[in-house]
Write a protein that holds these residues in place. Structure first.
Motif, short mmCIF file in Angstrom:
data_model
loop_
_atom_site.label_atom_id
_atom_site.label_comp_id
_atom_site.label_asym_id
_atom_site.label_seq_id
_atom_site.Cartn_x
_atom_site.Cartn_y
_atom_site.Cartn_z
N VAL A 118 -4.34 7.77 -10.58
CA VAL A 118 -3.35 7.02 -9.81
C VAL A 118 -3.79 7.00 -8.35
N ALA A 119 -4.21 8.16 -7.85
CA ALA A 119 -4.79 8.22 -6.51
C ALA A 119 -6.10 7.44 -6.48
N GLU A 120 -6.41 6.84 -5.35
CA GLU A 120 -7.66 6.09 -5.22
C GLU A 120 -8.58 6.68 -4.16
N TRP A 121 -8.02 7.05 -3.01
CA TRP A 121 -8.81 7.67 -1.95
C TRP A 121 -8.03 8.86 -1.43
N VAL A 122 -8.71 10.00 -1.36
CA VAL A 122 -8.09 11.24 -0.91
C VAL A 122 -8.77 11.66 0.40
N PHE A 123 -7.98 11.76 1.47
CA PHE A 123 -8.49 12.16 2.78
C PHE A 123 -8.00 13.57 3.09
N VAL A 124 -8.92 14.42 3.53
CA VAL A 124 -8.59 15.81 3.83
C VAL A 124 -8.70 16.04 5.32
N ILE A 165 0.86 -1.18 0.00
CA ILE A 165 0.00 0.00 0.00
C ILE A 165 0.90 1.23 0.00
N LEU A 166 0.56 2.20 -0.84
CA LEU A 166 1.27 3.47 -0.88
C LEU A 166 0.39 4.55 -0.27
N ASN A 167 1.00 5.41 0.51
CA ASN A 167 0.31 6.58 1.03
C ASN A 167 1.17 7.81 0.76
N LEU A 168 0.56 8.80 0.15
CA LEU A 168 1.23 10.07 -0.11
C LEU A 168 0.56 11.15 0.73
N HIS A 169 1.38 11.89 1.46
CA HIS A 169 0.88 12.94 2.33
C HIS A 169 1.38 14.28 1.81
N PHE A 170 0.46 15.20 1.58
CA PHE A 170 0.80 16.55 1.12
C PHE A 170 0.44 17.55 2.21
N GLU A 214 9.28 10.54 -6.99
CA GLU A 214 8.93 11.83 -7.59
C GLU A 214 7.88 11.68 -8.68
N THR A 215 7.98 10.59 -9.46
CA THR A 215 7.00 10.34 -10.51
C THR A 215 5.62 10.09 -9.91
N LEU A 216 5.59 9.30 -8.85
CA LEU A 216 4.32 9.04 -8.18
C LEU A 216 3.72 10.32 -7.59
N ALA A 217 4.57 11.11 -6.93
CA ALA A 217 4.08 12.34 -6.31
C ALA A 217 3.48 13.28 -7.34
N GLU A 218 4.12 13.42 -8.49
CA GLU A 218 3.60 14.30 -9.53
C GLU A 218 2.27 13.81 -10.07
N ALA A 219 2.17 12.48 -10.32
CA ALA A 219 0.92 11.94 -10.85
C ALA A 219 -0.21 12.07 -9.84
N VAL A 220 0.09 11.77 -8.59
CA VAL A 220 -0.94 11.83 -7.56
C VAL A 220 -1.35 13.27 -7.30
N TRP A 221 -0.40 14.18 -7.31
CA TRP A 221 -0.75 15.58 -7.08
C TRP A 221 -1.68 16.10 -8.17
N GLY A 222 -1.50 15.64 -9.40
CA GLY A 222 -2.42 16.00 -10.46
C GLY A 222 -3.84 15.55 -10.14
N PHE A 241 3.35 -0.48 -8.62
CA PHE A 241 4.15 0.74 -8.58
C PHE A 241 5.45 0.55 -7.81
N ALA A 242 5.84 -0.69 -7.61
CA ALA A 242 7.02 -0.98 -6.77
C ALA A 242 8.28 -0.31 -7.30
N ASP A 243 8.41 -0.20 -8.62
CA ASP A 243 9.64 0.35 -9.20
C ASP A 243 9.46 1.78 -9.71
N THR A 244 8.32 2.38 -9.44
CA THR A 244 8.09 3.75 -9.88
C THR A 244 8.80 4.73 -8.95
N PRO A 245 9.61 5.64 -9.48
CA PRO A 245 10.31 6.60 -8.62
C PRO A 245 9.33 7.43 -7.78
#
Length: 423
Positions: A299-305, A276-281, A326-334, A320-324
């Protein structure tokens, strides 16, 4: 007589509380410096904020989880809507809608277009009976569902609940989740999540309650070996030396499956896992009607505010195991920028962010791996198993973890009562 609980994740904490409430002496061992396992909070220096290591959405039908929170007096620490509301956003066409099941067990809500998934008809929902009846080798992707219902509801629900892609995921495990939530009506589908943090709701109050009741808690003390004698555990070795173990003591083994297999050679456990990946902004945003959004086609599935933080969960993330990062962060931020309507959907405008990877977050919820889940009883007369990877009948969820701990504790309590009756 003492009960040694090995592992201070939710399963171990639930077992410890139930045992202590029954008047038994508890010694709790945790290998890490903090309790909680995959359900905890911490201060992240990179973004300068307190975050959860993962996002967990509870439903009001999660009876064991809510009973656990009531025992701790922390039910009021949850946030979320007061009604069954699930906002969604489709990246493909920008459509926004809310799934709003009625509170009754009778699904009258499917006849209201504003309550159901856009592009679906009431007849489409009759196919949910196939989810509830699924058995054996059936995969989620095998279910005969209308395309829009599958894409916009069942697929995201399956990925979130099973942490496994529909082509692999067990339809029977998904059916178990649906049977306890959506099939029981909207009253069992009111969503909630910790307002401040997982540790504040689930972990810290449990440790405080155990300590106040006299339980011994040993953090940063890994159990390295179990010595068996005549079909029982006779001694426990830890990184701090031998545990104080006496004849008649009982053991709850509430560790991840790969650790359980190391401590109990020959034990069959799940051996394939999903990340599981979690990105926090770090950003302020409007929480909307529910405090979270489901994202379709991103790419994002659930966004919690939450105040000052937007957290994104991506399940079944081995892809997404081999995805850098920074690439994930940019896609998810979009995705986040589109969902929340915030400015700056291009990489130079990314707010401070942190990527958290839980590489073996859950067992792969396939029919094959499900068959490898053991029950609570073990080959050792004084040891029971607990964990969301055991045969709870549910996928690896908070609800499953707490149920497994309760079941393990119940087994020991019954054992103690039988022994007392004989003597």
């Amino acid at each position: 007589m003492r009960v040694h609980v090995i592992g201070a994740g939710l399963a171990g904490l639930a077992a410890s509380l139930a045992l202590a409430d029954a008047g038994l002496r508890v010694a709790l061992y945790e290998a890490g410096p903090a309790a909680g396992g995959r359900c905890r909070s911490y201060f992240d220096r990179q973004i300068g904020a307190r975050i959860d290591n993962g996002n967990h959405l509870l439903l009001s039908g999660n009876r064991a989880a809510y009973a656990y929170l009531r025992r701790l007096g922390t039910e009021a620490t949850l946030a979320g809507p007061l009604a069954p509301i699930f906002p969604f956003f489709d990246r493909a066409d920008g459509a926004r809608w809310q799934l709003r099941p009625g509170r009754s067990r009778l699904p009258w809500w499917i006849f209201a277009p504003s309550r159901r998934v856009p592009g679906t008809s009431p007849r489409d929902y009759l196919a949910l009976r196939h989810v509830l009846r699924a058995r054996g080798e059936t995969r989620v992707a095998d279910l005969p569902l209308a395309p829009q219902l599958a894409r916009r509801l069942i697929t995201p629900l399956a990925i979130a609940a099973l942490n496994t892609m529909p082509e692999i995921g067990s339809a029977a495990l998904l059916g178990a989740v649906v049977a306890e939530t959506l099939a029981r009506g909207g009253a069992a589908c009111i969503p909630a999540f910790p307002r401040d943090g997982l540790s504040e709701s689930f972990i810290d109050p449990a440790l405080a309650a155990l300590a106040a009741g006299g339980s011994e808690i040993f953090l940063a003390r890994r159990v390295t070996a179990l010595t068996t004698r005549d079909g029982t555990v006779g001694a426990i070795a830890t990184t701090a030396g031998p545990a104080d173990f006496a004849a008649g003591d009982q053991v709850v083994l509430a560790v991840p499956p790969w650790i359980a297999a190391e401590l109990l050679p020959g034990l069959t456990v799940p051996d394939a896992f999903e990340m599981i990946l979690n990105l926090h902004f770090r950003i302020e945003a409007d929480p909307g009607p529910a405090g979270f959004w489901g994202v379709i086609g991103g790419v994002a599935e659930w966004v919690f505010v939450k105040p000052g933080i937007v957290s994104v969960t991506i399940s079944a993330a081995n892809r997404f195991a081999d995805t850098p990062p920074e690439t994930l962060a940019e896609a998810v931020w979009g995705d986040v920028a589109a969902v929340l309507g915030v400015a700056g959907a291009i990489p130079p405008c990314l707010p401070p962010w942190r990527l958290v990877r839980e590489r073996r977050a859950t067992f792969l919820a396939s029919p094959e791996q499900s068959r490898r889940r053991p029950g609570p009883e073990s080959a050792l007369a004084n040891l029971v198993l607990a964990g969301d990877w055991t045969a709870t009948g549910l996928p690896a969820t908070i609800e499953g973890a707490i149920r497994s701990g309760n079941l393990a504790a119940q087994g020991i309590i019954e054992r103690v009562l039988r022994h007392a009756a004989r003597h």
